[in-house]
Motif scaffolding. Sequence first.
Motif, short mmCIF file in Angstrom:
data_model
loop_
_atom_site.label_atom_id
_atom_site.label_comp_id
_atom_site.label_asym_id
_atom_site.label_seq_id
_atom_site.Cartn_x
_atom_site.Cartn_y
_atom_site.Cartn_z
N LYS A 222 -43.87 -35.09 27.34
CA LYS A 222 -43.63 -34.98 26.01
C LYS A 222 -44.81 -35.72 25.16
O LYS A 222 -45.21 -35.04 24.26
CB LYS A 222 -42.38 -35.51 25.60
CG LYS A 222 -41.80 -35.55 24.09
CD LYS A 222 -41.97 -33.94 23.47
CE LYS A 222 -41.97 -34.02 22.14
NZ LYS A 222 -40.75 -34.05 21.52
N GLY A 275 -49.27 -33.68 10.05
CA GLY A 275 -48.41 -34.62 9.60
C GLY A 275 -47.00 -34.23 10.67
O GLY A 275 -47.31 -34.10 11.75
N CYS A 278 -43.79 -36.40 14.65
CA CYS A 278 -44.08 -36.82 16.04
C CYS A 278 -45.68 -37.02 16.31
O CYS A 278 -45.79 -37.93 17.07
CB CYS A 278 -43.78 -35.48 16.74
SG CYS A 278 -41.97 -35.32 17.02
N LYS A 341 -45.44 -29.11 6.63
CA LYS A 341 -45.85 -27.72 7.05
C LYS A 341 -44.91 -26.98 6.36
O LYS A 341 -43.83 -27.45 5.70
CB LYS A 341 -45.78 -27.67 8.49
CG LYS A 341 -44.14 -27.80 9.17
CD LYS A 341 -44.33 -27.98 10.49
CE LYS A 341 -44.12 -26.45 11.22
NZ LYS A 341 -43.98 -26.33 12.65
N ARG A 443 -55.31 -25.11 2.83
CA ARG A 443 -54.59 -24.67 3.99
C ARG A 443 -55.09 -23.24 4.38
O ARG A 443 -54.31 -22.55 4.91
CB ARG A 443 -52.88 -24.57 3.63
CG ARG A 443 -52.28 -25.86 3.76
CD ARG A 443 -51.98 -26.36 4.91
NE ARG A 443 -51.05 -27.52 5.14
CZ ARG A 443 -50.76 -28.14 6.40
NH1 ARG A 443 -50.95 -27.53 7.38
NH2 ARG A 443 -49.77 -28.92 6.34
C1 UDX Z 1 -44.71 -30.76 16.99
C2 UDX Z 1 -44.85 -29.99 18.25
O1 UDX Z 1 -45.31 -28.79 17.92
C3 UDX Z 1 -43.20 -30.06 18.92
O2 UDX Z 1 -43.65 -29.15 20.28
C4 UDX Z 1 -42.73 -31.17 19.30
O3 UDX Z 1 -41.75 -31.01 20.05
C5 UDX Z 1 -42.65 -32.03 17.72
O4 UDX Z 1 -44.02 -32.22 17.27
P1 UDX Z 1 -43.71 -30.26 14.50
O5 UDX Z 1 -44.29 -31.66 14.18
O6 UDX Z 1 -42.33 -30.05 14.08
O7 UDX Z 1 -43.80 -30.21 16.23
O8 UDX Z 1 -44.89 -29.14 13.91
P2 UDX Z 1 -46.15 -28.74 14.29
O9 UDX Z 1 -45.99 -27.27 14.36
O10 UDX Z 1 -46.68 -29.12 15.61
O11 UDX Z 1 -47.09 -29.08 13.01
C6 UDX Z 1 -47.51 -30.49 13.10
C7 UDX Z 1 -48.51 -30.67 12.00
O12 UDX Z 1 -49.89 -30.18 12.60
C8 UDX Z 1 -48.18 -30.14 10.76
O13 UDX Z 1 -48.66 -30.89 9.59
C9 UDX Z 1 -49.02 -28.61 10.53
O14 UDX Z 1 -49.29 -28.37 9.44
C10 UDX Z 1 -50.41 -29.26 11.36
N1 UDX Z 1 -50.96 -27.89 11.92
C11 UDX Z 1 -50.35 -27.02 12.97
C12 UDX Z 1 -52.21 -27.67 11.72
O15 UDX Z 1 -53.05 -28.34 10.75
N2 UDX Z 1 -52.87 -26.58 12.14
C13 UDX Z 1 -52.34 -25.87 13.16
O16 UDX Z 1 -52.86 -24.77 13.73
C14 UDX Z 1 -50.94 -26.19 13.49
#
Ligand code: UDX
Length: 463
Positions: A222, A275, A278, A341, A443
């Motif tokens: 994880k 952000g 996690c 996000k 974005r």
């Molecule tokens: C993440 C993991 O994806 C998930 O599998 C885990 O269980 C928990 O952490 P989450 O934090 O909910 O999930 O969102 P995620 O979609 O991963 O986005 C994390 C951050 O990265 C956001 O701020 C998002 O805007 C940013 N991001 C994501 C980008 O800047 N570019 C991308 O291409 C994808």
Amino acid sequence: MVRNICCIGAGYVGGPSMAVIADKCLDIEVNVVDIDLKRAELWNSEDLANLPVYEPGLDSVIERCRGRNLFFSTNIAKNIEKADIIFISVNTPTKNNGVGAGQASDLKWIEECARQIAKYASGHTIIVEKSTVPVRTAQTIKTILEYHIDDLSENIPKTFSVLSNPEFLAEGSAINDLNFPDRVLIGGDEKESIEVLARIYEKWVDPSKIIRTKIWSSELSKLTANAFLAQRISSINSIAALCEKTEADIVEVVEAIGSDKRIGKNFLLSGPGFGGSCFQKDLLNLIYIAKSYGLTQVADYWQAVLDLNNWQKNRISELIVKNLFGTVSGKKIAIFGFAFKANTNDTRQSPSILICNNLITEGAKLFIYDPKVAELNISNELNSDEQKTINNNGCWIKSNDPLDACLNADAIIFLTPWDEFKSFPFNKIYKLMRKPAWIFDARNCIDIELVREIGFNVWRIGS
Ligand code: UDX
Ligand code: ADP
């Protein structure tokens, strides 16, 4: 045969994941418990628009299951006692002080759960780590429980089995991720318990997608998955900065590299930095673990992913100030998007926090519009003690009307890619703003050519 599940923690993980289990397993009663009475009440609220977690599609699952085989309460003791399986879905934030401060995860809530389970459980109980935890956390839980094995509850000895079943859902697409997971990971030492949990998932997940591992591999997987995803974002953000200097365009670069199957197109959107609850926490944790085993180079490698993320956030606020004639003092700026996000009301570690704080420190007056984030969340994030000591007339207010946020503003900054931003009436907005009117699209979420034609000065990430 599992008849009763208890989940401790009714947050972004516990709420949606238990709702989907209840939806798929009509024969199982699912009780989600939390120490936070207000949170439990919100989960029970009649007004489904007011659930504590916003996730597309969650309201209809709750409507179907709540009161049927899904229940939210603060009744921890009773529900632990009844449960065949207990999921631990409590928060594990980064420690603020003491050993490992700023890096290690604070496991006090996990420990508290283990103690409550030891006290109230009856008969044989399977305990499942759902929250993201540092590798070897299961040992802590096992050690606490071991002191209570064979305690009697109504003359039946207590026995426990601990599994790791990390949640891979991403916020904003949680219901879809839970309904159609890429994989379900179950780590454990006891085959029988692993199969009990696997049988639950097999009600809707193809058995070939259920991966069984040792408990430590599951915990580390994880952290590793999140570290790899975070690394992709830092990698692409570093190239976006290079694009801005070289007249290359990040959208084209992603198209070109993403066509290579080994790289792939997903998770390569450049932005203001990652952000969420996690990535930062898990990276810090990985760094801490590597350091504690003397693996300095490993720690430095992952630290760089994090450093680049912080650099990216500061870089964006700095270039905004620079483009607005070197000062934002007293200027009105519209911030569009505060959640970390799109499609979530979660603001934890949102890049908007540092960017807004930097601009407030520079004296800007921010009008923050976000379709789902509550004012209280913004205020919890922005009204830090440190910020209160800065006396420069910088301030923020939450705006419920995007047009109002733009009236006499010098700039709009897009920080969360909400869909509705695409169809904003930019012609009308342009007329309302002070000139030169700027758009900073961090974005890549609006039609840049269109707004340029209207007359806006435009900066877009990676171009
Ligand atoms: C993440 C993991 O994806 C998930 O599998 C885990 O269980 C928990 O952490 P989450 O934090 O909910 O999930 O969102 P995620 O979609 O991963 O986005 C994390 C951050 O990265 C956001 O701020 C998002 O805007 C940013 N991001 C994501 C980008 O800047 N570019 C991308 O291409 C994808
Ligand atoms: P996540 O994103 O990991 O789900 P959240 O902070 O959204 O994190 O949710 C964690 C929930 O766990 C919170 O609602 C918190 O009140 C709850 N919680 C923490 N410790 C306990 C405990 N010992 N017993 C019950 N609930 C707890």
